[in-house]
Design a protein around this motif. Sequence first.
Motif, PDB file in Angstrom:
ATOM      1  N   ALA A 236       0.816  -1.219  -0.057  1.00 48.98           N
ATOM      2  CA  ALA A 236      -0.182   0.006   0.064  1.00 48.98           C
ATOM      3  C   ALA A 236       0.932   1.216   0.014  1.00 48.98           C
ATOM      4  CB  ALA A 236      -0.850  -0.086   1.192  1.00 48.98           C
ATOM      5  N   MET A 237       1.780   1.324   0.782  1.00 49.25           N
ATOM      6  CA  MET A 237       3.013   2.354   0.852  1.00 49.25           C
ATOM      7  C   MET A 237       3.536   2.329  -0.640  1.00 49.25           C
ATOM      8  SD  MET A 237       2.979   3.624   3.904  1.00 49.25           S
ATOM      9  CE  MET A 237       3.029   3.353   5.439  1.00 49.25           C
ATOM     10  N   PHE A 238       4.134   1.729  -1.093  1.00 48.88           N
ATOM     11  CA  PHE A 238       4.722   1.376  -2.504  1.00 48.88           C
ATOM     12  C   PHE A 238       3.660   2.102  -3.443  1.00 48.88           C
ATOM     13  CE2 PHE A 238       7.912  -1.866  -1.342  1.00 48.88           C
ATOM     14  CZ  PHE A 238       8.870  -0.959  -1.146  1.00 48.88           C
ATOM     15  N   LEU A 239       2.456   1.643  -3.495  1.00 46.65           N
ATOM     16  CA  LEU A 239       1.390   2.033  -4.532  1.00 46.65           C
ATOM     17  C   LEU A 239       1.093   3.391  -4.201  1.00 46.65           C
ATOM     18  CD1 LEU A 239      -1.059  -1.139  -4.371  1.00 46.65           C
ATOM     19  CD2 LEU A 239       0.314  -0.328  -6.193  1.00 46.65           C
ATOM     20  N   ARG A 240       1.103   4.039  -3.201  1.00 40.69           N
ATOM     21  CA  ARG A 240       0.973   5.641  -2.844  1.00 40.69           C
ATOM     22  C   ARG A 240       2.329   6.319  -3.246  1.00 40.69           C
ATOM     23  NH1 ARG A 240      -4.026   6.919  -3.006  1.00 40.69           N
ATOM     24  NH2 ARG A 240      -5.443   5.325  -1.754  1.00 40.69           N
ATOM     25  N   GLY A 241       3.393   5.727  -3.699  1.00 37.28           N
ATOM     26  CA  GLY A 241       4.487   6.335  -3.874  1.00 37.28           C
ATOM     27  C   GLY A 241       5.396   6.642  -2.759  1.00 37.28           C
ATOM     28  N   LYS A 242       5.150   6.023  -1.664  1.00 34.41           N
ATOM     29  CA  LYS A 242       5.887   6.429  -0.351  1.00 34.41           C
ATOM     30  C   LYS A 242       6.948   5.121  -0.374  1.00 34.41           C
ATOM     31  CE  LYS A 242       3.106   9.294   1.046  1.00 34.41           C
ATOM     32  NZ  LYS A 242       3.507  10.869   1.314  1.00 34.41           N
TER      33      LYS A 242
END
Length: 54
Positions: A14-20
């Motif tokens: 979820a973090m990777f998908l949000r660009g974090k």
Amino acid sequence: MVMIIICFLAPWLAMFLRGKVLQGILCIFLHLTLIGWIPATIWALIVTRRESAA
């Protein structure tokens, strides 16, 4: 709704998908421990909700 499910199953994703990316890497380390899975999930939910509201 799909992002909430992803937050529970794989908070780091979820973090990777949000660009974090950096937060996602830290979340992976948290998720690797059984105790860290709960804070990682909560953290991913907070980030996801904050990004959805903006």
